[in-house]
Design a protein around this motif. Structure first.
Motif, PDB file in Angstrom:
ATOM      1  N   GLU A  21      -2.449  23.348   0.159  1.00  0.00           N
ATOM      2  CA  GLU A  21      -2.119  23.100  -1.252  1.00  0.00           C
ATOM      3  C   GLU A  21      -1.403  21.759  -1.423  1.00  0.00           C
ATOM      4  O   GLU A  21      -0.441  21.640  -2.178  1.00  0.00           O
ATOM      5  N   GLU A  22      -1.864  20.772  -0.677  1.00  0.00           N
ATOM      6  CA  GLU A  22      -1.201  19.461  -0.674  1.00  0.00           C
ATOM      7  C   GLU A  22      -1.564  18.660  -1.917  1.00  0.00           C
ATOM      8  O   GLU A  22      -2.661  18.797  -2.471  1.00  0.00           O
ATOM      9  N   THR A  23      -0.630  17.835  -2.364  1.00  0.00           N
ATOM     10  CA  THR A  23      -0.922  16.844  -3.406  1.00  0.00           C
ATOM     11  C   THR A  23      -0.574  15.465  -2.828  1.00  0.00           C
ATOM     12  O   THR A  23       0.112  15.371  -1.811  1.00  0.00           O
ATOM     13  N   TRP A  24      -1.043  14.414  -3.477  1.00  0.00           N
ATOM     14  CA  TRP A  24      -0.945  13.082  -2.876  1.00  0.00           C
ATOM     15  C   TRP A  24      -0.344  12.057  -3.836  1.00  0.00           C
ATOM     16  O   TRP A  24      -0.679  10.883  -3.792  1.00  0.00           O
ATOM     17  N   PHE A  25       0.554  12.507  -4.725  1.00  0.00           N
ATOM     18  CA  PHE A  25       1.116  11.594  -5.734  1.00  0.00           C
ATOM     19  C   PHE A  25       1.869  10.422  -5.104  1.00  0.00           C
ATOM     20  O   PHE A  25       1.708   9.279  -5.514  1.00  0.00           O
ATOM     21  N   VAL A  26       2.678  10.699  -4.094  1.00  0.00           N
ATOM     22  CA  VAL A  26       3.462   9.619  -3.476  1.00  0.00           C
ATOM     23  C   VAL A  26       2.513   8.606  -2.821  1.00  0.00           C
ATOM     24  O   VAL A  26       2.667   7.395  -3.006  1.00  0.00           O
ATOM     25  N   ALA A  27       1.523   9.118  -2.090  1.00  0.00           N
ATOM     26  CA  ALA A  27       0.574   8.226  -1.419  1.00  0.00           C
ATOM     27  C   ALA A  27      -0.157   7.340  -2.438  1.00  0.00           C
ATOM     28  O   ALA A  27      -0.349   6.136  -2.207  1.00  0.00           O
ATOM     29  N   GLU A  28      -0.546   7.937  -3.577  1.00  0.00           N
ATOM     30  CA  GLU A  28      -1.252   7.164  -4.614  1.00  0.00           C
ATOM     31  C   GLU A  28      -0.377   6.036  -5.164  1.00  0.00           C
ATOM     32  O   GLU A  28      -0.838   4.909  -5.343  1.00  0.00           O
ATOM     33  N   GLU A  29       0.889   6.357  -5.396  1.00  0.00           N
ATOM     34  CA  GLU A  29       1.806   5.334  -5.916  1.00  0.00           C
ATOM     35  C   GLU A  29       2.058   4.251  -4.875  1.00  0.00           C
ATOM     36  O   GLU A  29       2.144   3.067  -5.203  1.00  0.00           O
ATOM     37  N   LEU A  30       2.182   4.667  -3.619  1.00  0.00           N
ATOM     38  CA  LEU A  30       2.401   3.693  -2.540  1.00  0.00           C
ATOM     39  C   LEU A  30       1.225   2.724  -2.465  1.00  0.00           C
ATOM     40  O   LEU A  30       1.403   1.513  -2.307  1.00  0.00           O
ATOM     41  N   GLU A  31       0.037   3.274  -2.610  1.00  0.00           N
ATOM     42  CA  GLU A  31      -1.159   2.439  -2.539  1.00  0.00           C
ATOM     43  C   GLU A  31      -1.155   1.415  -3.673  1.00  0.00           C
ATOM     44  O   GLU A  31      -1.458   0.237  -3.465  1.00  0.00           O
ATOM     45  N   LYS A  32      -0.758   1.875  -4.875  1.00  0.00           N
ATOM     46  CA  LYS A  32      -0.692   0.951  -6.024  1.00  0.00           C
ATOM     47  C   LYS A  32       0.275  -0.183  -5.759  1.00  0.00           C
ATOM     48  O   LYS A  32       0.124  -1.288  -6.250  1.00  0.00           O
ATOM     49  N   LEU A  33       1.322   0.120  -4.981  1.00  0.00           N
ATOM     50  CA  LEU A  33       2.338  -0.901  -4.692  1.00  0.00           C
ATOM     51  C   LEU A  33       1.916  -1.812  -3.542  1.00  0.00           C
ATOM     52  O   LEU A  33       2.665  -2.689  -3.129  1.00  0.00           O
ATOM     53  N   GLY A  34       0.728  -1.548  -2.982  1.00  0.00           N
ATOM     54  CA  GLY A  34       0.226  -2.413  -1.916  1.00  0.00           C
ATOM     55  C   GLY A  34       0.656  -1.985  -0.533  1.00  0.00           C
ATOM     56  O   GLY A  34       0.579  -2.761   0.425  1.00  0.00           O
ATOM     57  N   SER A  35       1.110  -0.730  -0.401  1.00  0.00           N
ATOM     58  CA  SER A  35       1.542  -0.249   0.910  1.00  0.00           C
ATOM     59  C   SER A  35       0.335  -0.071   1.832  1.00  0.00           C
ATOM     60  O   SER A  35      -0.764   0.210   1.370  1.00  0.00           O
TER      61      SER A  35
END
Ligand code: GDP
Length: 308
Positions: free
Chosen positions: A70-84
């Protein structure tokens, strides 16, 4: 019957899950590789430990075998937007584990203590131990130079050709408190079908572990089936290090302490060579495609040992 399992991540977790289905929880203890552990975004990540615990807690991602259900990926999505850099994806639920573990490590708790506490919170009844409390990061020596384990495994998707391994700090490290006594007092040790080089290798390289294994009955399950790894770079590593990828090669790495070895039906022709090393064999279906396969294999391994 007191059983200790030595395990890496996904292959180890499947076997441990099977054992947990047939043994009373107080009879099963698991010693887990920590050589893959690393620090990412300042957080201490213990992939094998988490895979084992999530599996025993029934909260592992059933599709991948690692990470949370039941994982979600909100943090990963935001990190990607920031260029991580996104080569190691961390889900939101999984992140909570790393955040809290890092907070506790920073206040001085040991990894074993933290693991015990998390297991209680996750309602895990079995004892789960990291192999040691000190970090022993695995370095992979490749034709492209030395890489940290996750750099090699996840970032480079185990493409670089392997020349060897280094477990940094292994000579100074001690196994987690109580592990040696636990092995010596066990009635059976099971070497899970985990990567012999980078999952079981670090555990048995710790001071005193090999010696303690020689004193008790030890049964293994081969992670190599038909010359291939069920998953991951184990077979590729054997080849690149100059060995044929086979159950026989795995048995050779363990032969000083192995009493019995479960190999797959497709590897039946390996039986004689393994027996010639003084190791008993169990030839069976060893690929665990579902939970029922895990239970059946675990039961077969235990029954086989009792017959021995
Ligand atoms: P990792 O840390 O996630 O790579 O996991 P492990 O070291 O525990 O497991 C990797 C090894 O497990 C690989 O060599 C696979 O071939 C082996 N493996 C995974 N699933 C199975 C299975 O169902 N049966 C057998 N026999 N081996 C397996």
């Amino acid at each position: 019957m007191k059983v200790v399992a030595l395990a890496g991540g996904v292959g180890g977790a499947k076997m441990v899950d099977g054992l947990a289905m047939i043994l009373p929880p107080e009879d099963l203890s698991v010693v887990v590789n920590t050589g893959d552990d690393f620090v990412h975004y300042g957080l201490k990540i213990c992939p094998d430990l988490d895979t084992i615990c999530y599996t025993l807690a029934g909260i592992a991602n059933p599709k991948t075998g690692w990470g949370r259900d039941e994982e979600t990926w909100f943090v990963a999505e935001e990190l990607e937007k920031l260029g991580s850099e996104m080569w190691f994806k961390l889900g939101d639920r999984d992140l909570a584990t790393h955040l809290e573990r890092t907070r506790r490590l920073n206040r001085g708790d040991s990894l074993s203590k933290i693991t015990r506490a998390f297991c209680r919170k996750w309602d895990i009844k079995q004892d789960v131990f990291p192999m040691c409390d000190e970090p022993i990061p695995t370095k992979v020596l490749t034709e492209e130079g030395e890489l940290s384990f996750q750099e090699y495994f996840v970032h480079r998707q185990f493409k670089p050709v392997v020349k060897g391994f280094r477990f940094v700090g292994i000579d100074q490290a001690r196994p987690s408190e109580g592990i040696i006594e636990m092995i010596e007092n066990s009635e059976l040790v099971i070497i899970c079908p985990s990567n012999p080089w980078v999952s079981i290798g670090p555990i048995i390289s710790l001071a005193g572990i090999r010696e303690s294994l020689r004193k008790v009955p030890v049964v293994g399950v081969s992670p190599i089936v038909g010359g291939k790894a069920v998953k991951g770079p184990a077979a590729k590593m054997f080849k690149e290090l100059g060995f044929s990828p086979s159950s026989v090669s795995v048995a050779k790495l363990y032969k000083d302490f192995l009493n019995g070895f479960a190999i797959d039906i497709v590897d039946k022709e390996d039986e004689t060579s393994i027996k010639n090393m003084g190791i008993e064999t169990l030839v069976t279906q060893t690929v665990m495609r579902n939970r029922e396969d895990r239970r059946i294999l675990a039961k077969e391994v235990i029954d086989y040992f009792v017959r021995l």
